[in-house]
Design a protein around this motif. Structure first.
Motif, PDB file in Angstrom:
ATOM      1  N   SER A  38       0.844  -1.194   0.000  1.00  0.00           N
ATOM      2  CA  SER A  38       0.000   0.000   0.000  1.00  0.00           C
ATOM      3  C   SER A  38       0.872   1.234   0.000  1.00  0.00           C
ATOM      4  O   SER A  38       2.025   1.202   0.433  1.00  0.00           O
ATOM      5  CB  SER A  38      -0.959   0.014   1.197  1.00  0.00           C
ATOM      6  OG  SER A  38      -0.273   0.214   2.414  1.00  0.00           O
ATOM      7  N   ASP A 123      -5.895  -6.714   1.005  1.00  0.00           N
ATOM      8  CA  ASP A 123      -6.342  -5.567   1.803  1.00  0.00           C
ATOM      9  C   ASP A 123      -5.526  -5.406   3.077  1.00  0.00           C
ATOM     10  O   ASP A 123      -5.346  -4.279   3.574  1.00  0.00           O
ATOM     11  CB  ASP A 123      -7.817  -5.726   2.175  1.00  0.00           C
ATOM     12  CG  ASP A 123      -8.749  -5.622   0.983  1.00  0.00           C
ATOM     13  OD1 ASP A 123      -8.263  -5.296  -0.128  1.00  0.00           O
ATOM     14  OD2 ASP A 123      -9.957  -5.872   1.146  1.00  0.00           O
ATOM     15  N   ALA A 126      -2.870  -2.698   3.704  1.00  0.00           N
ATOM     16  CA  ALA A 126      -3.196  -1.300   3.996  1.00  0.00           C
ATOM     17  C   ALA A 126      -2.979  -0.946   5.472  1.00  0.00           C
ATOM     18  O   ALA A 126      -2.960   0.227   5.839  1.00  0.00           O
ATOM     19  CB  ALA A 126      -4.644  -1.006   3.611  1.00  0.00           C
ATOM     20  N   GLY A 158      -4.726   8.286   7.027  1.00  0.00           N
ATOM     21  CA  GLY A 158      -4.266   6.931   7.279  1.00  0.00           C
ATOM     22  C   GLY A 158      -4.012   6.650   8.745  1.00  0.00           C
ATOM     23  O   GLY A 158      -4.656   5.787   9.356  1.00  0.00           O
ATOM     24  N   ILE A 299     -10.100   1.934   2.757  1.00  0.00           N
ATOM     25  CA  ILE A 299      -9.341   1.723   1.524  1.00  0.00           C
ATOM     26  C   ILE A 299      -9.969   2.533   0.397  1.00  0.00           C
ATOM     27  O   ILE A 299     -11.183   2.476   0.179  1.00  0.00           O
ATOM     28  CB  ILE A 299      -9.301   0.230   1.160  1.00  0.00           C
ATOM     29  CG1 ILE A 299      -8.542  -0.548   2.247  1.00  0.00           C
ATOM     30  CG2 ILE A 299      -8.662   0.018  -0.206  1.00  0.00           C
ATOM     31  CD1 ILE A 299      -8.574  -2.048   2.055  1.00  0.00           C
ATOM     32  N   LYS A 324      -6.560   4.417   2.395  1.00  0.00           N
ATOM     33  CA  LYS A 324      -5.276   3.901   1.920  1.00  0.00           C
ATOM     34  C   LYS A 324      -5.380   3.462   0.457  1.00  0.00           C
ATOM     35  O   LYS A 324      -6.378   2.910   0.023  1.00  0.00           O
ATOM     36  CB  LYS A 324      -4.831   2.712   2.777  1.00  0.00           C
ATOM     37  CG  LYS A 324      -4.427   3.045   4.196  1.00  0.00           C
ATOM     38  CD  LYS A 324      -3.222   3.963   4.274  1.00  0.00           C
ATOM     39  CE  LYS A 324      -1.973   3.395   3.634  1.00  0.00           C
ATOM     40  NZ  LYS A 324      -1.411   2.211   4.319  1.00  0.00           N
ATOM     41  N   LEU A 326      -4.267   0.939  -2.246  1.00  0.00           N
ATOM     42  CA  LEU A 326      -3.749  -0.421  -2.332  1.00  0.00           C
ATOM     43  C   LEU A 326      -2.974  -0.641  -3.629  1.00  0.00           C
ATOM     44  O   LEU A 326      -3.304  -0.067  -4.681  1.00  0.00           O
ATOM     45  CB  LEU A 326      -4.877  -1.443  -2.274  1.00  0.00           C
ATOM     46  CG  LEU A 326      -5.364  -1.917  -0.901  1.00  0.00           C
ATOM     47  CD1 LEU A 326      -6.464  -2.936  -1.093  1.00  0.00           C
ATOM     48  CD2 LEU A 326      -4.219  -2.502  -0.073  1.00  0.00           C
TER      49      LEU A 326
END
Length: 331
Positions: A38, A123, A126, A158, A299, A324, A326
């Protein structure tokens, strides 16, 4: 193996796909078949500033700090993982440690942890940098407690949205500055109270949220003037945490209020080799929180292949990302 190699530092994002030698795990290391990585703002800073940062890798370099994937081989002395284990961590992309923008990556066993079972493996990439930073600030530095009032600057960012959730989880009363209705909705969904950021409104939101007493703990993820505003918003004897302190500030207000300032430089164990065990332990605990439904990661809807890393940098610079970004690595 295939990897995206940065050939030149600067704003041109000179990443080129190369076939490079498959890394061999040394003692205490594992080789990960990378599923995802990420993007983090520090990746952009390294890419643009290069040698101005002491921890930036020598060129040509494979960047990518966050990683998720499957253990494919183990080195001597590895006790925490076996071949086939799904893992995640923040484990490379700096001087001397190639990163995750490749099909395979070698990582210290203490910089990674078992990936959450309830989360897609891609995922999971992240999470590491942002959740480690938030945890270290709130618990290792400030030792936040149930019932305290926490203000997070940049609550939908984040690190910010991790800090909001961890504060809620421990039982703090959590407020977070935001700049748009979309970001306010994120904070509310995570259990916090959004505060619309205006530089001139510190006294106003301190009065509205705390009755004028100030916040017990403030987490600054922005830096600059926001750190000065954090001093102004803190309660007497309060604690200010910051991830952005490469700047000069007047500390007279900090002195007058007997404040504590805690700086979080999450990359330090990776850079120095000291204290890596804590990162592995924290990530293991955070993985459990995800599986318990107590922690989630936001995300962005735009997902990139690692081959499109230059475009991911430009997308982030555009300022429209929410959550975030990815990067998928496994085909």
């Amino acid at each position: 193996m295939r990897a995206m190699v940065l050939e030149e530092y600067g704003a041109g994002y000179q990443f080129v796909e190369h076939d490079i030698v498959l890394p061999v795990p040394g003692p205490g290391e594992v080789r990960i078949k990378v599923a995802g990585s990420s993007f983090n703002p520090i990746d952009n800073k390294i890419t643009q500033l290069g040698g101005e940062l002491a921890f930036a890798p020598d060129l040509p370099a494979v960047l990518g700090m966050d990683v998720s994937g499957t253990v494919e081989a183990v080195g001597a002395g590895v006790t925490r993982f076996r071949v086939g284990d799904p893992v995640f961590g923040c484990a490379g992309g700096i001087k001397g440690i190639p990163g995750a923008l490749a099909e395979y990556m070698v990582a210290d066993q203490w910089l990674i942890a078992p990936a959450p079972q309830t989360m897609d493996l891609v995922d999971a990439a992240a999470l590491p940098l942002v959740v480690l930073t938030a945890w270290l600030g709130l618990f290792d530095k400030a030792a936040i407690r149930r019932g305290q009032m926490l203000l997070v600057h940049g609550g939908a960012g984040g690190v910010g949205h991790m800090a909001v959730q961890l504060g809620v989880h421990i039982g703090a009363e959590v407020f977070a500055t935001v700049s748009s209705p979309d970001k306010a909705a994120v904070v509310e969904a995570l259990g916090g109270t959004p505060v619309y950021y205006r530089e001139s409104a510190v006294a106003e939101y301190v009065a509205e949220c705390t009755g004028g007493d100030g916040f017990d703990v403030i987490f600054d993820t922005v830096g600059g003037n926001v750190l000065d505003q954090s001093f102004a918003a803190a309660a007497l004897g309060g604690q200010v945490i910051s991830t952005a302190t490469r700047s000069s500030h007047d500390l007279s207000l900090m002195h007058a209020r007997s404040l504590s300032l805690h700086v979080v430089f999450m990359l330090l164990p990776m850079i120095t080799g000291q204290g890596r065990e804590l990162h592995g332990e924290v990530l293991t605990n955070m993985s459990a929180l995800v599986d318990e439904g107590a922690l989630a990661v936001l995300i962005d809807e735009q997902v990139f292949s690692f081959r499109d890393i230059a475009e991911a940098h430009r997308y982030w610079k555009g300022g429209s990302a929410l959550g975030k970004i990815l990067l998928t690595v496994s085909d």
